[in-house]
Design a protein around this motif. Structure first.
Motif, PDB file in Angstrom:
ATOM      1  N   ARG A   1       0.815  -1.215   0.000  1.00  0.00           N
ATOM      2  CA  ARG A   1       0.000   0.000   0.000  1.00  0.00           C
ATOM      3  C   ARG A   1       0.849   1.265   0.000  1.00  0.00           C
ATOM      4  N   ASP A   2       1.129   1.840   1.164  1.00  0.00           N
ATOM      5  CA  ASP A   2       1.863   3.099   1.241  1.00  0.00           C
ATOM      6  C   ASP A   2       3.365   2.913   1.418  1.00  0.00           C
ATOM      7  N   HIS A   3       3.800   1.665   1.510  1.00  0.00           N
ATOM      8  CA  HIS A   3       5.209   1.356   1.780  1.00  0.00           C
ATOM      9  C   HIS A   3       5.724   0.311   0.806  1.00  0.00           C
ATOM     10  N   MET A   4       7.042   0.233   0.715  1.00  0.00           N
ATOM     11  CA  MET A   4       7.706  -0.811  -0.068  1.00  0.00           C
ATOM     12  C   MET A   4       8.667  -1.534   0.875  1.00  0.00           C
ATOM     13  N   HIS A   5       8.736  -2.841   0.747  1.00  0.00           N
ATOM     14  CA  HIS A   5       9.722  -3.617   1.496  1.00  0.00           C
ATOM     15  C   HIS A   5      10.182  -4.781   0.639  1.00  0.00           C
ATOM     16  N   THR A   6      11.249  -5.425   1.082  1.00  0.00           N
ATOM     17  CA  THR A   6      11.761  -6.579   0.343  1.00  0.00           C
ATOM     18  C   THR A   6      10.928  -7.809   0.722  1.00  0.00           C
ATOM     19  N   PRO A   7      10.904  -8.821  -0.130  1.00  0.00           N
ATOM     20  CA  PRO A   7      10.124 -10.023   0.186  1.00  0.00           C
ATOM     21  C   PRO A   7      10.581 -10.725   1.468  1.00  0.00           C
ATOM     22  N   SER A   8      11.843 -10.609   1.802  1.00  0.00           N
ATOM     23  CA  SER A   8      12.358 -11.293   2.991  1.00  0.00           C
ATOM     24  C   SER A   8      12.183 -10.485   4.285  1.00  0.00           C
ATOM     25  N   PHE A   9      11.652  -9.271   4.184  1.00  0.00           N
ATOM     26  CA  PHE A   9      11.523  -8.398   5.355  1.00  0.00           C
ATOM     27  C   PHE A   9      10.562  -9.003   6.378  1.00  0.00           C
ATOM     28  N   ARG A  10      11.010  -9.121   7.605  1.00  0.00           N
ATOM     29  CA  ARG A  10      10.199  -9.681   8.690  1.00  0.00           C
ATOM     30  C   ARG A  10      10.023  -8.690   9.829  1.00  0.00           C
ATOM     31  N   GLY A  11      10.514  -7.489   9.663  1.00  0.00           N
ATOM     32  CA  GLY A  11      10.316  -6.437  10.663  1.00  0.00           C
ATOM     33  C   GLY A  11      10.819  -6.813  12.034  1.00  0.00           C
ATOM     34  N   ALA A  12       9.992  -6.554  13.025  1.00  0.00           N
ATOM     35  CA  ALA A  12      10.396  -6.768  14.414  1.00  0.00           C
ATOM     36  C   ALA A  12      10.743  -8.224  14.707  1.00  0.00           C
ATOM     37  N   GLN A  13      10.113  -9.163  13.984  1.00  0.00           N
ATOM     38  CA  GLN A  13      10.425 -10.567  14.245  1.00  0.00           C
ATOM     39  C   GLN A  13      11.888 -10.882  13.978  1.00  0.00           C
ATOM     40  N   ALA A  14      12.498 -10.176  13.037  1.00  0.00           N
ATOM     41  CA  ALA A  14      13.883 -10.449  12.666  1.00  0.00           C
ATOM     42  C   ALA A  14      14.868  -9.616  13.471  1.00  0.00           C
ATOM     43  N   ASP A  15      14.384  -8.663  14.231  1.00  0.00           N
ATOM     44  CA  ASP A  15      15.254  -7.781  14.994  1.00  0.00           C
ATOM     45  C   ASP A  15      14.956  -7.980  16.483  1.00  0.00           C
ATOM     46  N   ALA A  16      15.876  -8.612  17.195  1.00  0.00           N
ATOM     47  CA  ALA A  16      15.647  -8.966  18.599  1.00  0.00           C
ATOM     48  C   ALA A  16      15.345  -7.746  19.467  1.00  0.00           C
ATOM     49  N   GLU A  17      16.065  -6.658  19.252  1.00  0.00           N
ATOM     50  CA  GLU A  17      15.848  -5.443  20.050  1.00  0.00           C
ATOM     51  C   GLU A  17      14.456  -4.864  19.800  1.00  0.00           C
ATOM     52  N   ALA A  18      14.045  -4.843  18.545  1.00  0.00           N
ATOM     53  CA  ALA A  18      12.718  -4.325  18.200  1.00  0.00           C
ATOM     54  C   ALA A  18      11.628  -5.237  18.763  1.00  0.00           C
ATOM     55  N   ALA A  19      11.811  -6.538  18.637  1.00  0.00           N
ATOM     56  CA  ALA A  19      10.828  -7.490  19.165  1.00  0.00           C
ATOM     57  C   ALA A  19      10.713  -7.349  20.681  1.00  0.00           C
ATOM     58  N   HIS A  20      11.839  -7.145  21.346  1.00  0.00           N
ATOM     59  CA  HIS A  20      11.863  -6.959  22.794  1.00  0.00           C
ATOM     60  C   HIS A  20      11.099  -5.690  23.178  1.00  0.00           C
ATOM     61  N   ALA A  21      11.345  -4.607  22.458  1.00  0.00           N
ATOM     62  CA  ALA A  21      10.664  -3.340  22.739  1.00  0.00           C
ATOM     63  C   ALA A  21       9.161  -3.480  22.526  1.00  0.00           C
ATOM     64  N   LEU A  22       8.750  -4.158  21.452  1.00  0.00           N
ATOM     65  CA  LEU A  22       7.322  -4.377  21.190  1.00  0.00           C
ATOM     66  C   LEU A  22       6.664  -5.169  22.314  1.00  0.00           C
ATOM     67  N   ALA A  23       7.308  -6.247  22.714  1.00  0.00           N
ATOM     68  CA  ALA A  23       6.745  -7.095  23.770  1.00  0.00           C
ATOM     69  C   ALA A  23       6.621  -6.337  25.082  1.00  0.00           C
ATOM     70  N   HIS A  24       7.652  -5.569  25.432  1.00  0.00           N
ATOM     71  CA  HIS A  24       7.608  -4.827  26.696  1.00  0.00           C
ATOM     72  C   HIS A  24       6.600  -3.677  26.661  1.00  0.00           C
ATOM     73  N   ALA A  25       6.474  -3.040  25.526  1.00  0.00           N
ATOM     74  CA  ALA A  25       5.480  -1.966  25.406  1.00  0.00           C
ATOM     75  C   ALA A  25       4.076  -2.541  25.537  1.00  0.00           C
ATOM     76  N   ARG A  26       3.852  -3.670  24.904  1.00  0.00           N
ATOM     77  CA  ARG A  26       2.537  -4.332  24.999  1.00  0.00           C
ATOM     78  C   ARG A  26       2.235  -4.698  26.448  1.00  0.00           C
ATOM     79  N   GLU A  27       3.212  -5.278  27.142  1.00  0.00           N
ATOM     80  CA  GLU A  27       3.030  -5.646  28.555  1.00  0.00           C
ATOM     81  C   GLU A  27       2.728  -4.417  29.405  1.00  0.00           C
ATOM     82  N   ALA A  28       3.440  -3.331  29.153  1.00  0.00           N
ATOM     83  CA  ALA A  28       3.228  -2.100  29.917  1.00  0.00           C
ATOM     84  C   ALA A  28       1.814  -1.556  29.702  1.00  0.00           C
ATOM     85  N   LEU A  29       1.320  -1.619  28.460  1.00  0.00           N
ATOM     86  CA  LEU A  29      -0.042  -1.148  28.186  1.00  0.00           C
ATOM     87  C   LEU A  29      -1.087  -2.032  28.854  1.00  0.00           C
TER      88      LEU A  29
END
Length: 191
Positions: A52-80
């Motif tokens: 839609r409004d963005h372009m990414h590579t077919p192999s892009f997995r976002g936060a799942q592929a980045d441990a620090e990002a996945a950690h931040a997402l999980a902790h933010a969710r827990e905090a909320l």
């Protein structure tokens, strides 16, 4: 492709590089027609994905592929979830996660895209918690014609700082309709 890959590494919580940014950068090298043709070619060759409004590579997995990002997402969710109806400001999330504000914004945007967080009046809330509050408001308004701020405060145990943005959110959804400082059933109120 290199521009998109670089953005993915720098911002793994983003859904990809915004198309407008990519087009702007590419038109510095070639005109708009060539840029569009190149993008269509790369999507057709499955070297880029048009999301839609963005372009990414077919192999892009976002936060799942980045441990620090996945950690931040999980902790933010827990905090909320822990904060429930009280919600959290960006500064409170920054303090809890010990990350820069820019990353807080990326984390919260990712949680919003996943349908796990919503913002009202500069306060972030867990969507499941807000759904529980919505059910409590519906139950109250099925038995009463009016929802006052005082009753809302009693229902959720919060102060005016959180109650007003939440009421405005429910007004925006047309669940409630503002009548002075009180609320009545809105047009989207369940029958």
């Amino acid at each position: 492709v290199e521009l998109v890959e670089a953005h993915q590494q720098e911002a793994p919580l983003d859904p990809g590089l915004p198309k407008s940014t990519l087009r702007e950068r590419l038109t510095q090298m070639a005109d708009a027609e060539v840029t569009e043709a190149a993008l269509q070619y790369l999507v057709g060759q499955k070297r880029l994905v048009d999301a839609r409004d963005h372009m990414h590579t077919p192999s892009f997995r976002g936060a799942q592929a980045d441990a620090e990002a996945a950690h931040a997402l999980a902790h933010a969710r827990e905090a909320l979830v822990e904060a429930k109806w009280q919600g959290l400001t960006e500064n409170a999330i920054k303090a809890k996660l010990d990350i820069p504000v820019k990353q807080v914004r990326a984390v919260m945007a990712a949680l919003r895209r996943e349908g796990r967080a919503m913002s009202a009046g500069g306060i972030w809330f867990d969507t499941d918690g807000v759904a529980e509050l919505e059910a409590a408001i519906i139950a109250h308004l099925k038995e009463n014609e009016v929802l006052t701020i005082a009753v809302m405060k009693d229902i959720c145990g919060l102060g005016r700082k959180q109650v007003i943005p939440l009421l405005e959110y429910f007004d925006h959804k047309n669940l409630t309709l503002r009548d002075g400082s009180d609320r009545r059933r809105g047009t989207a109120f369940p029958k």
